[in-house]
Design an enzyme around this catalytic site. Structure first.
Site, PDB file in Angstrom:
ATOM      1  N   ASP A  53       0.792  -1.242   0.000  1.00 17.64           N
ATOM      2  CA  ASP A  53       0.000   0.000   0.000  1.00 17.64           C
ATOM      3  C   ASP A  53       0.822   1.288   0.000  1.00 17.64           C
ATOM      4  O   ASP A  53       0.255   2.366   0.143  1.00 17.64           O
ATOM      5  CB  ASP A  53      -1.000   0.050   1.175  1.00 17.64           C
ATOM      6  CG  ASP A  53      -2.218  -0.807   0.898  1.00 17.64           C
ATOM      7  OD1 ASP A  53      -2.427  -1.183  -0.277  1.00 17.64           O
ATOM      8  OD2 ASP A  53      -2.970  -1.108   1.856  1.00 17.64           O
ATOM      9  N   LYS A  82       3.378   1.103  -4.903  1.00 24.55           N
ATOM     10  CA  LYS A  82       4.256   0.531  -5.938  1.00 24.55           C
ATOM     11  C   LYS A  82       3.545   0.409  -7.281  1.00 24.55           C
ATOM     12  O   LYS A  82       4.084   0.774  -8.325  1.00 24.55           O
ATOM     13  CB  LYS A  82       4.759  -0.866  -5.503  1.00 24.55           C
ATOM     14  CG  LYS A  82       5.550  -0.850  -4.217  1.00 24.55           C
ATOM     15  CD  LYS A  82       5.984  -2.241  -3.796  1.00 24.55           C
ATOM     16  CE  LYS A  82       4.821  -3.146  -3.393  1.00 24.55           C
ATOM     17  NZ  LYS A  82       4.149  -2.698  -2.163  1.00 24.55           N
ATOM     18  N   THR A  83       2.335  -0.123  -7.249  1.00 22.85           N
ATOM     19  CA  THR A  83       1.611  -0.349  -8.499  1.00 22.85           C
ATOM     20  C   THR A  83       1.166   0.982  -9.109  1.00 22.85           C
ATOM     21  O   THR A  83       1.263   1.194 -10.320  1.00 22.85           O
ATOM     22  CB  THR A  83       0.415  -1.292  -8.254  1.00 22.85           C
ATOM     23  OG1 THR A  83       0.914  -2.489  -7.655  1.00 22.85           O
ATOM     24  CG2 THR A  83      -0.292  -1.632  -9.554  1.00 22.85           C
ATOM     25  N   HIS A 102       3.044  -9.198  -0.736  1.00 23.91           N
ATOM     26  CA  HIS A 102       4.258  -9.482   0.012  1.00 23.91           C
ATOM     27  C   HIS A 102       4.568 -10.976   0.111  1.00 23.91           C
ATOM     28  O   HIS A 102       5.726 -11.383   0.030  1.00 23.91           O
ATOM     29  CB  HIS A 102       4.167  -8.880   1.413  1.00 23.91           C
ATOM     30  CG  HIS A 102       5.384  -9.155   2.220  1.00 23.91           C
ATOM     31  ND1 HIS A 102       6.591  -8.550   1.948  1.00 23.91           N
ATOM     32  CD2 HIS A 102       5.601  -9.997   3.249  1.00 23.91           C
ATOM     33  CE1 HIS A 102       7.494  -9.004   2.797  1.00 23.91           C
ATOM     34  NE2 HIS A 102       6.922  -9.875   3.601  1.00 23.91           N
TER      35      HIS A 102
HETATM   36  P1  GDP Z   1       1.087  -1.111  -3.519  1.00 25.11           P
HETATM   37  O1  GDP Z   1       0.446  -2.105  -2.613  1.00 25.11           O
HETATM   38  O2  GDP Z   1       2.422  -0.662  -2.978  1.00 25.11           O
HETATM   39  O3  GDP Z   1       1.161  -1.554  -4.950  1.00 25.11           O
HETATM   40  O4  GDP Z   1       0.170   0.213  -3.462  1.00 25.11           O
HETATM   41  P2  GDP Z   1      -0.937   0.736  -4.498  1.00 25.11           P
HETATM   42  O5  GDP Z   1      -0.300   1.306  -5.712  1.00 25.11           O
HETATM   43  O6  GDP Z   1      -1.941  -0.329  -4.678  1.00 25.11           O
HETATM   44  O7  GDP Z   1      -1.531   1.963  -3.676  1.00 25.11           O
HETATM   45  C1  GDP Z   1      -2.104   1.800  -2.396  1.00 25.11           C
HETATM   46  C2  GDP Z   1      -3.038   2.959  -2.075  1.00 25.11           C
HETATM   47  O8  GDP Z   1      -2.309   4.175  -1.980  1.00 25.11           O
HETATM   48  C3  GDP Z   1      -4.100   3.181  -3.142  1.00 25.11           C
HETATM   49  O9  GDP Z   1      -5.323   3.534  -2.500  1.00 25.11           O
HETATM   50  C4  GDP Z   1      -3.560   4.351  -3.922  1.00 25.11           C
HETATM   51  O10 GDP Z   1      -4.553   5.114  -4.543  1.00 25.11           O
HETATM   52  C5  GDP Z   1      -2.845   5.149  -2.865  1.00 25.11           C
HETATM   53  N1  GDP Z   1      -1.751   5.916  -3.451  1.00 25.11           N
HETATM   54  C6  GDP Z   1      -0.803   5.432  -4.280  1.00 25.11           C
HETATM   55  N2  GDP Z   1       0.039   6.407  -4.658  1.00 25.11           N
HETATM   56  C7  GDP Z   1      -0.380   7.534  -4.052  1.00 25.11           C
HETATM   57  C8  GDP Z   1       0.085   8.898  -4.050  1.00 25.11           C
HETATM   58  O11 GDP Z   1       1.065   9.255  -4.696  1.00 25.11           O
HETATM   59  N3  GDP Z   1      -0.602   9.784  -3.288  1.00 25.11           N
HETATM   60  C9  GDP Z   1      -1.691   9.424  -2.566  1.00 25.11           C
HETATM   61  N4  GDP Z   1      -2.299  10.368  -1.856  1.00 25.11           N
HETATM   62  N5  GDP Z   1      -2.169   8.164  -2.535  1.00 25.11           N
HETATM   63  C10 GDP Z   1      -1.527   7.227  -3.279  1.00 25.11           C
HETATM   64 MG    MG Z   2       0.683  -3.392  -5.823  1.00 27.11          MG
END
Ligand code: GDP
Ligand code: MG
Length: 391
Positions: free
Chosen positions: A21, A24-25, A84
């Protein structure tokens, strides 16, 4: 009909890593958006990156969790971390192929347990260059983000990465995806940092061909396709190869098709992510973890000695020691094999210890000194090691 892949720039493999979260994606999608606006990539939306590869397969193509793009100076294959639990399986064991990583850390949360685990594992498997993206910078305040930056630099330094020198770029994947110019510029700055900080690797193109199979697909009417990153050597259509790792023993076949990201190639070389169509191979004749190699160049083995680091409980590892007779899973290249651990004279190894071990695998796989592996049990990483000698 399909456009051939034209090699005009050095090719590098990179990946996003970091706590769940932290974005990354979203960041991966944002990178493709920014580069597609610049005309050197194709936009890949969030749900196409996050979708399971099996669901998204069509044609001779590779795992959808890989995206490709170009900067002014390089062609990149970028792997986004799945959940993870799959991190080691999908990324770290293939990380002999990762030339660099983008560590994604949320400006709101800072360093979290998976951030630390991914840095540790990246170090163990030889990813030498890490660029930091402090994401969600749109939502964090500057002072807190300064602290997060300090904390990440300390984490990198603690794992031998030289945290003071590592590029740290504040980004917002989400805002860049929306086209916000300020955050689009931040993604450009991140890509510039990757271009300049991650060196172009030396490729072992002269060595005998070897590819560890990541995925297997069936193309109706054409046959069985295996995908993966070429560890060493080169390959052309019509080359003979040996398929190793099946219980039935080695099998010789011929490469009848070669593609990268859906584009046909004349030849492919170490570092390239490819799909190989293999002549006369039944779907059940190959699976993830098998190896495609130049005939006679490698022999699958079961016994080896290794230097192993047992993760401490703070690093997400075990809370109790292990002793001879311990039987975890070994992730070697893309293979997932059970193995018996013999600790020799050292009766036990405690979490946090570095030990020499002898391992007997339940199934033969190609092994060689210097090859890294991860040790997993019950869905988590409990150790990482390097083969010292094949017995
Ligand atoms: P991952 O699990 O690392 O791949 O994370 P995700 O890309 O799925 O993002 C997790 C959450 O964080 C989602 O609700 C996104 O919309 C939010 N999010 C991701 N990038 C940003 C950002 O740059 N700013 C904000 N405010 N929220 C973000
Ligand atoms: Mg992801």
């Amino acid at each position: 009909s399909k456009t051939a892949y034209v090699r005009t720039k050095p090719h590098l493999n990179i990946g996003t890593m970091g706590h769940v979260d932290h974005g990354k994606t979203t960041l991966t999608a944002a990178i493709t958006k920014v580069l597609s606006d610049r005309g050197t990539g194709t936009f890949v939306p969030f749900d196409r990156i996050d979708k399971a590869p099996e669901e998204a397969q069509r044609g001779i193509t590779i795992n959808i969790a890989h995206v490709e793009y170009e900067t002014d100076t390089r062609h990149y294959a970028h792997v986004d971390m799945p959940g993870h639990a799959d991190y080691v399986k999908n990324m770290v064991t293939g990380a002999a192929q990762l030339d660099g990583a983008i560590l994604v850390v949320s400006a709101l949360d800072g360093v979290m347990p998976q951030t630390a685990e991914h840095v540790l594992l990246a170090r163990q498997v030889g990813v030498d260059h890490v660029v930091v993206a402090i994401n969600k910078a749109d939502a964090g305040d500057d002072e807190l983000t300064d602290l997060v930056e300090l904390e990440v630099r300390e984490l990198l330094t603690a794992h031998g990465y030289g945290g003071d020198a590592a590029p740290v770029v504040r980004v917002s994947g989400l805002r860049a995806l929306e086209g916000d110019p300020r955050w689009t510029a931040a993604i450009e700055a991140l890509l510039d940092a990757v271009d300049t900080y991650v060196p172009t690797p030396v490729r072992y193109t002269d060595a005998p061909f070897l590819l560890s199979v990541e995925n297997v697909l069936t193309i109706t009417g054409r046959g069985t396709v295996v995908t993966g990153a070429i560890e060493r050597g080169t390959i052309r259509v019509q080359d003979r190869v040996e398929l190793l790792g099946a219980d039935s023993g080695p099998r010789t076949t011929v490469v009848t098709g070669l593609e990268t990201f859906g584009k046909p190639m004349e030849y492919a070389e170490a570092g390239d992510s490819v799909a190989l169509l293999l002549r006369g191979l039944p779907r059940d004749g190959v699976r993830r973890g098998h190896v495609v190699a130049a005939p006679g160049s490698v022999v699958p083995r079961t016994r080896f000695t290794a230097q192993v680091y047992v993760l401490s409980s703070r690093e997400g590892g075990r809370t109790t020691p292990v002793s001879t007779g311990y039987r975890p899973q070994f992730y070697i290249r893309t293979a997932d094999v059970v193995g018996d651990v013999d600790l020799g004279e050292q009766a036990v190894a405690r979490p946090g210890d570095q030990v020499a071990v002898t391992v007997e695998l339940g199934r033969a796989v190609p092994l060689e000194p210097g090859l890294g592996f991860a040790i997993r049990e019950g869905g988590r990483t409990v150790g990482a090691g390097t083969i010292t000698e094949v017995l």
